[in-house]
Design an enzyme around this catalytic site. Structure first.
Site, PDB file in Angstrom:
ATOM      1  N   LYS A 220      -0.559   2.366 -11.446  1.00 55.71           N
ATOM      2  CA  LYS A 220      -0.309   0.931 -11.394  1.00 55.71           C
ATOM      3  C   LYS A 220      -0.838   0.258 -12.662  1.00 55.71           C
ATOM      4  CE  LYS A 220       1.716   0.963  -7.408  1.00 55.71           C
ATOM      5  NZ  LYS A 220       1.135   0.516  -6.155  1.00 55.71           N
ATOM      6  N   ARG A 259      -1.591   8.191  -2.225  1.00 58.05           N
ATOM      7  CA  ARG A 259      -0.216   8.452  -2.647  1.00 58.05           C
ATOM      8  C   ARG A 259      -0.209   8.501  -4.175  1.00 58.05           C
ATOM      9  NH1 ARG A 259       4.123   5.375  -4.352  1.00 58.05           N
ATOM     10  NH2 ARG A 259       6.198   6.081  -3.678  1.00 58.05           N
TER      11      ARG A 259
END
Length: 283
Positions: A220, A259
């Site tokens: 991210k 994840r």
């Protein structure tokens, strides 16, 4: 199938990502070919993944939604092939029709980044399939891409707690089994850098709640910014070391799963956290 059936005793579960898409932010186009996607799923399992999360639609900033039939045709064959080999899979989708197709292909979990809000039929499909489901926080007026920063009322942690509670109530009202629910605080989805760090700092609050927690921080932008602050601008994969650090923190705190794109470094981080926790009980 229950969440308990997927849970890994003694450590955090590692969920490897297979994006069967053209435009995912870090690996778009790499696994669009079905055979390559299946091969990549196998590779991730060999590297230490416990489950493979298969997605056919990107939610990167600027992404456009694909036709639901196209999305289903992308994910169902991959899920079916991996499931037939005994590899647990989840489907990353906001569409009830795709979730149903994935269930028919043998998927073990429905992972909806909209928390069931993007499709009015999703909660019913979740209940009908009786599969574990992951409900994620994403405050937006238009589900499709995760760009921008939403208004979380000045307290992102409180907003995520309150919204996830509403999503749980929605799912339970539709008939989803309480033991089939996993929650995801939605790192990177319409959240500022400060929002993401606040949520990570508050992770124990979520983990101490009733439901297992999945953490999806991989590659991210707020993790890439750790390098940007040192003038090291690169590609999303350069955030893998920072991702592994978040994996270790999440696993040590007791997260149910992480994840990730890069499985080996995060599996090592998970194993280190498990060894650290076990070391505290010796003697």
């Amino acid at each position: 199938m229950r969440v308990a059936d997927l849970t890994v005793p003694g450590r955090c579960l590692v969920m490897g990502i297979v994006n069967v898409t053209e435009d995912s932010f870090s690996d778009g186009g790499q696994w669009l070919d079905i055979d390559r996607a299946i091969g990549h799923g196998r590779e991730l399992v060999a590297q230490g993944a416990d489950m493979i999360d298969v997605g056919g639609e990107s939610t990167r900033p600027g992404a456009t939604r694909v036709d639901p039939d196209v999305e289903a045709r992308r994910v169902a064959p991959v899920i079916e092939a991996l499931s037939q080999e005994g590899i647990p899979t989840s489907v990353d989708t906001m569409r009830a029709s795709v979730a149903r197709a994935a269930a028919e292909a043998g998927v073990a979990m429905i992972n909806d980044v909209s928390g069931g809000l993007a499709d009015p039929e999703m909660y019913r499909v979740m209940a009908d399939t009786d599969l574990p489901v992951c409900l994620m926080h994403w405050r937006t007026v238009r589900f499709g891409d995760a760009a921008g920063t939403a208004d979380h009322g000045g307290d992102v942690v409180a907003d995520v707690h309150e919204t996830l509670a509403t999503l749980v109530d929605n799912a339970l009202a539709a008939g989803v089994d309480r033991g089939n629910i996993v929650l995801d605080p939605g790192l990177g989805f319409a959240k500022s850098r400060e929002d993401n760090w606040a949520l990570l700092h508050a992770l124990p609050e979520f983990i101490d709640g009733e439901f297992p927690v999945l953490v999806g921080a991989s590659r991210k932008r707020f993790l890439s910014a750790v390098r940007d602050d040192r003038g090291l601008h690169g590609v999303p994969a350069d955030a893998d070391p920072a991702t592994a650090a978040v994996t270790a923190i999440s696993a040590q705190m007791g997260a149910w799963g992480v994840r990730v794109h890069n499985v080996p470094v995060s599996r090592d981080a998970v194993d280190v956290a498990a060894a650290w926790r076990a070391g505290g009980s010796r003697g």
